[in-house]
Design a protein around this motif. Structure first.
Motif, short mmCIF file in Angstrom:
data_model
loop_
_atom_site.label_atom_id
_atom_site.label_comp_id
_atom_site.label_asym_id
_atom_site.label_seq_id
_atom_site.Cartn_x
_atom_site.Cartn_y
_atom_site.Cartn_z
N LEU A 1 0.55 -0.87 -0.12
CA LEU A 1 -0.08 0.06 0.44
C LEU A 1 1.00 1.42 0.03
N SER A 2 1.51 1.59 1.27
CA SER A 2 2.99 2.27 0.70
C SER A 2 3.17 2.48 -0.44
N ALA A 3 3.69 1.93 -1.08
CA ALA A 3 4.21 1.72 -2.56
C ALA A 3 3.38 2.13 -3.60
N TYR A 4 2.05 1.51 -3.13
CA TYR A 4 0.75 2.05 -4.29
C TYR A 4 0.71 4.05 -4.53
N LEU A 5 0.82 3.95 -2.51
CA LEU A 5 0.81 5.24 -2.47
C LEU A 5 1.48 6.51 -3.24
N ASP A 6 2.76 5.71 -2.28
CA ASP A 6 3.60 7.02 -4.07
C ASP A 6 4.15 6.43 -5.53
N GLY A 7 2.78 5.25 -6.10
CA GLY A 7 2.72 5.64 -7.45
C GLY A 7 3.99 4.66 -8.07
N GLN A 8 4.59 3.97 -7.41
CA GLN A 8 5.88 3.34 -7.54
C GLN A 8 5.53 1.41 -7.99
N LEU A 9 4.42 1.34 -8.49
CA LEU A 9 4.39 0.09 -8.83
C LEU A 9 4.17 0.05 -10.36
N PRO A 10 3.85 -1.54 -10.79
CA PRO A 10 3.46 -1.63 -12.40
C PRO A 10 2.20 -1.19 -12.75
N GLU A 11 1.38 -0.90 -13.31
CA GLU A 11 -0.04 -0.68 -14.20
C GLU A 11 -0.66 -1.50 -13.45
N ALA A 12 -0.49 -3.42 -13.99
CA ALA A 12 -1.16 -4.60 -13.11
C ALA A 12 -0.99 -4.19 -11.75
N GLU A 13 -0.31 -3.78 -11.87
CA GLU A 13 -0.70 -3.75 -9.84
C GLU A 13 -1.17 -2.90 -9.53
N MET A 14 -1.00 -2.17 -9.77
CA MET A 14 -2.06 -0.98 -9.29
C MET A 14 -3.54 -1.10 -9.35
N ASP A 15 -3.91 -1.90 -10.35
CA ASP A 15 -4.88 -2.33 -10.31
C ASP A 15 -5.39 -3.39 -9.56
N GLU A 16 -4.82 -4.17 -9.16
CA GLU A 16 -4.89 -5.39 -8.64
C GLU A 16 -5.28 -4.73 -6.60
N ILE A 17 -4.58 -3.67 -6.70
CA ILE A 17 -4.56 -2.75 -5.21
C ILE A 17 -5.84 -1.53 -4.89
N ASP A 18 -6.28 -1.70 -6.36
CA ASP A 18 -7.63 -0.93 -5.97
C ASP A 18 -8.44 -1.56 -6.03
N GLY A 19 -8.65 -2.86 -6.46
CA GLY A 19 -9.41 -4.13 -6.27
C GLY A 19 -9.29 -4.50 -4.94
N ILE A 20 -8.23 -4.38 -4.59
CA ILE A 20 -8.22 -5.07 -2.98
C ILE A 20 -9.70 -3.78 -1.75
N LEU A 21 -8.68 -2.53 -2.21
CA LEU A 21 -9.19 -1.05 -2.25
C LEU A 21 -10.94 -1.07 -1.71
N ALA A 22 -11.35 -1.33 -3.13
CA ALA A 22 -12.85 -1.59 -2.80
C ALA A 22 -13.59 -3.13 -2.61
N LYS A 23 -12.76 -3.61 -1.95
CA LYS A 23 -13.44 -4.57 -1.30
C LYS A 23 -12.99 -5.33 0.28
N ASP A 24 -11.94 -4.73 0.85
CA ASP A 24 -11.46 -4.85 1.77
C ASP A 24 -11.28 -4.25 3.22
N ASP A 25 -11.89 -3.64 3.98
CA ASP A 25 -12.11 -3.18 5.16
C ASP A 25 -11.27 -2.68 5.15
N GLU A 26 -10.77 -3.48 5.89
CA GLU A 26 -9.08 -3.82 6.85
C GLU A 26 -8.32 -2.69 5.67
N ALA A 27 -7.70 -3.57 4.62
CA ALA A 27 -7.16 -2.58 3.51
C ALA A 27 -7.14 -1.30 3.60
#
Length: 282
Positions: free
Chosen positions: A13-39
């Motif tokens: 999530l820290s790397a996502y926040l800094d925009g330091q992930l590949p596009e495919a992994e950014m999309d994956e984290i988007d999905g996690i944030l959309a569904k996971d309250d704890e995340a």
């Protein structure tokens, strides 16, 4: 950009926040944030910590640097020269060159990040202690509910299958559910005249309060949202205020017991007109 697959969620999530992930992994984290309250909770803590740290370091830079610290940094830099790949010259930090990461060094990068995070927290505390105890520390005072709305919109507007929590086909339920949850009575705006299709709704938390989000889509696939929450200024009314946050435009106002905002692409020339329609119909 290097993948964080297999690393702890906080690191990803820290790397996502800094925009330091590949596009495919950014999309994956988007999905996690959309569904996971704890995340989402962890993400909000990281985001607020990053903002706090940035402000603390800005204040710290105004303080004189002890000579011992300068010497320590120089000695550490000389020690690290042994690890520098052959043919690559050390670049002074003040040169302002973009940071580069070497593939395969994630363990070292993570360790360094954790060390800096700990140091930043301690230094931020020390900076705060130097001020008069009677003066409040306003490092995060500027953040409002609209900042939360912008963050949510950036996440959810990229969703496809999980764009909304309740679909438009359950319009009657949406009106009852969000009215009870937010304490704000409203009518679902019909924006077909503005060539917008109602997609559905979500319940968010913005500014620490339950917040309704009504989501619409235009013919080009752009996402617009109407968000509102119960306001502390009950009974007050303001005109429409338009602001921009990079690629997003916001038109906000206060009416009755609620605060409202319409969010859409900042390049849309009809955003103000859309907000006027919502103002008169919601």
């Amino acid at each position: 950009m290097e993948s964080t697959q297999g690393l702890p969620l906080e690191v990803r999530l820290s790397a996502y926040l800094d925009g330091q992930l590949p596009e495919a992994e950014m999309d994956e984290i988007d999905g996690i944030l959309a569904k996971d309250d704890e995340a989402r909770t962890v993400f909000e803590k990281l985001k607020r910590g990053s903002e706090f740290g940035a402000r603390a370091f800005d204040r710290l830079l105004q303080e004189p640097v002890p000579l011992e610290l300068v010497r320590g940094i120089r000695q550490a830099g000389q020690a690290d020269d042994d690890d520098t790949p052959a043919g690559i010259a050390a670049i002074p930090a003040a040169a302002g060159a973009p940071r580069r990461r070497v593939t395969g060094y994630w363990p070292r990068t993570v360790a360094a990040s954790l060390a800096l995070f700990a140091a930043g927290g301690a230094l931020g505390y020390l900076v705060g202690e130097r001020h008069d105890a009677s003066a409040p520390l306003n490092l995060a005072a500027a953040r409002t509910w609209l900042d939360d709305i912008v963050d949510y919109h950036r996440i959810y507007s990229r969703q496809t299958r999980h764009l909304v929590e309740v679909p438009a086909s359950e319009g009657a339920h949406i009106a009852e559910w969000l009215s009870q949850s937010t304490g704000v009575a409203f009518t679902l705006p019909d924006l077909s005249g503005q060539k917008l299709t109602f997609e559905g709704a979500r319940l968010l938390v913005a500014g620490g309060k339950p917040t309704a989000q009504l989501i619409y889509r235009d013919a080009e696939g752009e996402i617009f949202a109407i968000c509102f929450l119960q306001s502390d200024m009950a009974g007050g009314e303001t005109g429409l205020t338009e602001t921009m946050r990079n690629d997003l435009g916001l038109v906000s106002w206060q009416k009755g017991n609620a605060a409202y905002v319409v969010v859409g692409p900042s390049a849309d020339p009809d955003l103000q007109r859309l907000a006027e329609t919502v103002f008169s119909t919601i």
